[in-house]
Structure formats: C-alpha cells, structure tokens
Scaffold this active site. Sequence first.
Site, PDB file in Angstrom:
ATOM      1  CE1 TYR A 139      45.114  -6.279 -25.185  1.00 56.95           C
ATOM      2  CE2 TYR A 139      46.284  -5.498 -27.125  1.00 56.95           C
ATOM      3  CZ  TYR A 139      45.623  -6.503 -26.451  1.00 56.95           C
ATOM      4  OH  TYR A 139      45.459  -7.728 -27.048  1.00 56.95           O
ATOM      5  CB  CYS A 140      46.838   2.700 -24.979  1.00 59.92           C
ATOM      6  SG  CYS A 140      48.512   2.054 -25.091  1.00 59.92           S
ATOM      7  CG  ASN A 141      42.479   3.687 -27.545  1.00 50.72           C
ATOM      8  OD1 ASN A 141      43.052   4.748 -27.288  1.00 50.72           O
ATOM      9  ND2 ASN A 141      42.463   3.172 -28.762  1.00 50.72           N
ATOM     10  CG  LEU A 161      44.410   6.454 -22.261  1.00 51.30           C
ATOM     11  CD1 LEU A 161      44.596   7.033 -23.658  1.00 51.30           C
ATOM     12  CD2 LEU A 161      45.184   7.259 -21.235  1.00 51.30           C
TER      13      LEU A 161
END
Length: 220
Positions: A85-87, A90
């Site tokens: 989810y972070c990727n 970003l």
Amino acid sequence: MSLTEDLNNLRNHAVSQLSPETLAIIEKAIQQVANSGITEQALKIGDHVPNFTLPNAVGKSVELQQLLTQSSVVISFYRGVWCPYCNLELRALQQVLPELTALGASLVAISPQTPDNSLSTVEKHSLTFEVLSDVGNQVAKQFSLVYTVPTAMHPVIKSFGIDLPAYNGDDSFELPLTATYIINTDGTIGFSYVNPDYTQRLDPADIIAALSQLQAKAGV
C-alpha cells in the site's frame, strides 16, 4: 486510475487471497489501533511542528527548517518498502510531484526503515523526492503517530516473508500511522490526514486541493 482506486483494488485482491482467519486477525489489529485513541493524539492543524534532521536514502542530512525556508513541505509518513500500500502511495506521489512543486511545495516521505532500505525504495520506484529514515520512529513520535503492532500480527507479517526488525533495525515492532501533513513555512500544520487503517491513504488530488486552498488563504 486514482490512488484511492488502486488501493481499493489491492485491498480487494488481498481479501480474495487470504484465509478468513488471517483476515480476521488483520481487521482486529486495525481496529485495536483505531480504538487506542492514537489518532486523536496526533498533531493537528495549527500545531507547530518541532524541527528535525533525518538522513535521506544516501545518508545526507535533511533538515525540516531548511526546507521551510524555501517552501511549504508535504510530509508523508509510511511504513516501509515491504508494504504494498505504501509503494502504491509513493508511486502516486512521484507522479504528482511536478504539480506539488508548481504549487510551491517540496515533498518528503518518512519511514522507520534503515537508510539502506530507503535507498531500495528510491531505486525501486525511481523517486526524485527526499525519502528519509526515521530509525526508532523518533520524529514520528514527535508527531504522536507511533503505535506497537499487535502481537497477533507478528506471525502474520512473518508469513508474508517480511522481517520487520531487519527492515527497521530494531525489534520494537513499532510503526507510524499512515499520515500526510502540509507544513506551512512558519512551521505550523496547514493540513493533516491521519488514518489508523494502513490500507487507506490521502489521494494526491486531495493534497493538491489542500495546497491550493492554503495558497488562496495566504493570498499567494
């Protein structure tokens, strides 16, 4: 597609792949964090942000106050390169970076992972904004964003092939809530988004809208 749509698709795919038992553990853990009251304790609009200096992906020190002498600063707190989810977030931020810059803002992303893992993040996604390592969550603690991952989640994380202590360089199992802040040049928070559910993030379109509103308020 928007970041929100991408996140929903990823979450739906995860739901279809994971066992009901694992899903129940994850949902309970998210709810535990939400019920802890941490979201209410986090820094909010109007609060003054303490200055900090953190290393970027190549070990260079980046100071918030120095950035604020040039522009407002968008800060995204994320969990680490191991978080899909972070990727997605970003990559979405990288796509709108020219728009953020045009609105007079710089962008930094902060996670508790070690500088080596931050470098992997930068290289993996060809990021051109600052990716900072907050080892020990020292800065995230100043924002009152840090929580301890519920014990029941430890084997779940490990089953995904994630060695969280190795990524973060400690065995605390502490992570920051996913959060996005816009810091005005005077060091106060102009906008904040904090969510105990790591599968949800602030859509970049909302960051752009908030920056535009702050500019209009300031008469820029």
